[in-house]
Design an enzyme around this catalytic site. Structure first.
Site, PDB file in Angstrom:
ATOM      1  N   VAL A 171       0.817  -1.208   0.000  1.00  0.00           N
ATOM      2  CA  VAL A 171       0.000   0.000   0.000  1.00  0.00           C
ATOM      3  C   VAL A 171       0.859   1.270   0.000  1.00  0.00           C
ATOM      4  CG1 VAL A 171      -0.168   0.329   2.513  1.00  0.00           C
ATOM      5  CG2 VAL A 171      -2.084   0.989   1.027  1.00  0.00           C
ATOM      6  N   GLU A 172       2.176   1.107   0.160  1.00  0.00           N
ATOM      7  CA  GLU A 172       3.049   2.285   0.212  1.00  0.00           C
ATOM      8  C   GLU A 172       3.902   2.393  -1.056  1.00  0.00           C
ATOM      9  OE1 GLU A 172       4.646   3.364   4.157  1.00  0.00           O
ATOM     10  OE2 GLU A 172       3.651   1.554   4.908  1.00  0.00           O
TER      11      GLU A 172
END
Length: 328
Positions: free
Chosen positions: A137-138
């Site tokens: 998600v990063e």
């Protein structure tokens, strides 16, 4: 010269000194002694010495977007120096526009923390450094691929060799983590108005901020927010409005850790909004009120909220001096 002529100047000087001491005492010494000024550097681990070469490399890597899958997200994307080294949005936005579950904590003074991330899943900055690179998600980057990209630049080969001169092949995940951690340990904010007050400049903060300091202590806020970074680095249960995050339970799977989060630092809290683990609390005044209710079981009146908020504003220190690197 007469005795009278000799004594008068001495007596006048003594009176001035007594008056100066009286003026320098604001009656709050017992409160000041409950706090610690922020040092210029945090503790440096034995296995990661702080060298100029390592810090320079870490500085470059912090701003390097090509260690992300998309090639456009760097550590500085979410930890923006212009935004208190955070991002000032409720929850971080990462790879492919994905929104994370938690608010981005500032990296300022992070070397003083006893653990990293809201849930404390890493004990130090070295352990923290690689997590965001690999997190889907990063930055969503395979670590081996990230290292391959760095190897492809002659300048990075030179910088890694300078930082780790005893290694034949220094571009490794361990060295990447250590360089990032070394740079982050230089991102400290000493000499805030409150630090100057603790060092003896009793005019560094105004009376409302002093009243806020007193309220901060008397109401028990200092029980968790103490030490130079104003955090005990411990985990406390709190369910802020709108949050269903299980906190440290995600790491330990211990029932007692449900909804527990590491106490955030209050250093520079006035410039690292929004607040709480879900970033749903927009103002510092609202955060003070919520903490009073959730952690202390108290309904602060408006004056107390205003006073504590004024005190928290005095914790904004001098921003770190750093170079925006010219990347290869």
């Amino acid at each position: 010269m007469t005795i009278k002529a000799t004594l008068l100047p001495a007596l006048a000087a003594s009176s001035f000194l007594v008056a100066s001491v009286a003026l320098a005492d604001d009656g709050l010494e017992n409160y000041r002694q409950r706090f610690e000024a922020l040092p210029y550097l945090p503790p440096i681990p034995a296995n990661n010495s702080l060298t100029a070469e390592k810090v320079e490399l870490g500085n470059m890597l912090f701003f390097e977007p090509r260690i992300s899958s998309s090639g456009v997200i760097s550590c500085a994307t979410c930890h923006n120096p212009a935004l208190g080294w955070a991002d000032r949005i409720p929850r971080a936005v990462g790879h492919d526009g994905q929104v994370g579950e938690r608010n981005t904590p500032t990296v300022l003074n992070s070397g003083f923390l006893g653990s990293q991330f809201w849930d404390g899943r890493e004990p130090d900055l070295e352990g923290q450094a690689l997590g965001p690179i690999e997190a889907p998600v990063e930055m969503a980057m395979d670590l081996e691929m990230a290292l391959e990209r760095l190897v492809g630049f002659e300048l990075y080969q030179e910088k890694f060799s300078a930082a780790y001169p005893d290694q034949e092949e220094p571009i490794t995940d361990d060295n990447l983590a250590h360089a990032l951690a070394a740079f982050q340990r230089t991102l400290n904010t000493p000499n805030s108005p409150f630090d100057r007050y603790l060092h003896g400049d009793l005019e560094a903060i105004n009376q409302q901020a002093k009243d806020g300091m007193v309220a901060f202590v008397d109401n028990g806020c200092i029980a968790c927010h103490r030490g130079p970074a104003l955090t005990d680095s411990q985990f406390h249960a709190i369910q802020v409005p709108g949050s269903t995050d299980l906190g440290r339970y995600v790491v330990t799977e211990e029932e007692s850790d449900k909804y527990r989060f590491r106490t955030p630092t209050l250093r520079n809290v006035a410039v690292t909004y929004p607040y709480m683990n879900n970033g749903a609390t927009e103002t510092l005044e609202e955060a003070v009120a919520i903490m009073g209710q959730e952690m202390l079981g108290r309904e602060f009146d408006d004056d107390t909220i205003s006073d504590i908020t004024a005190f928290l504003h005095t914790l904004t220190g001098e921003m770190p001096d750093f170079d925006v690197p010219a990347l290869p």
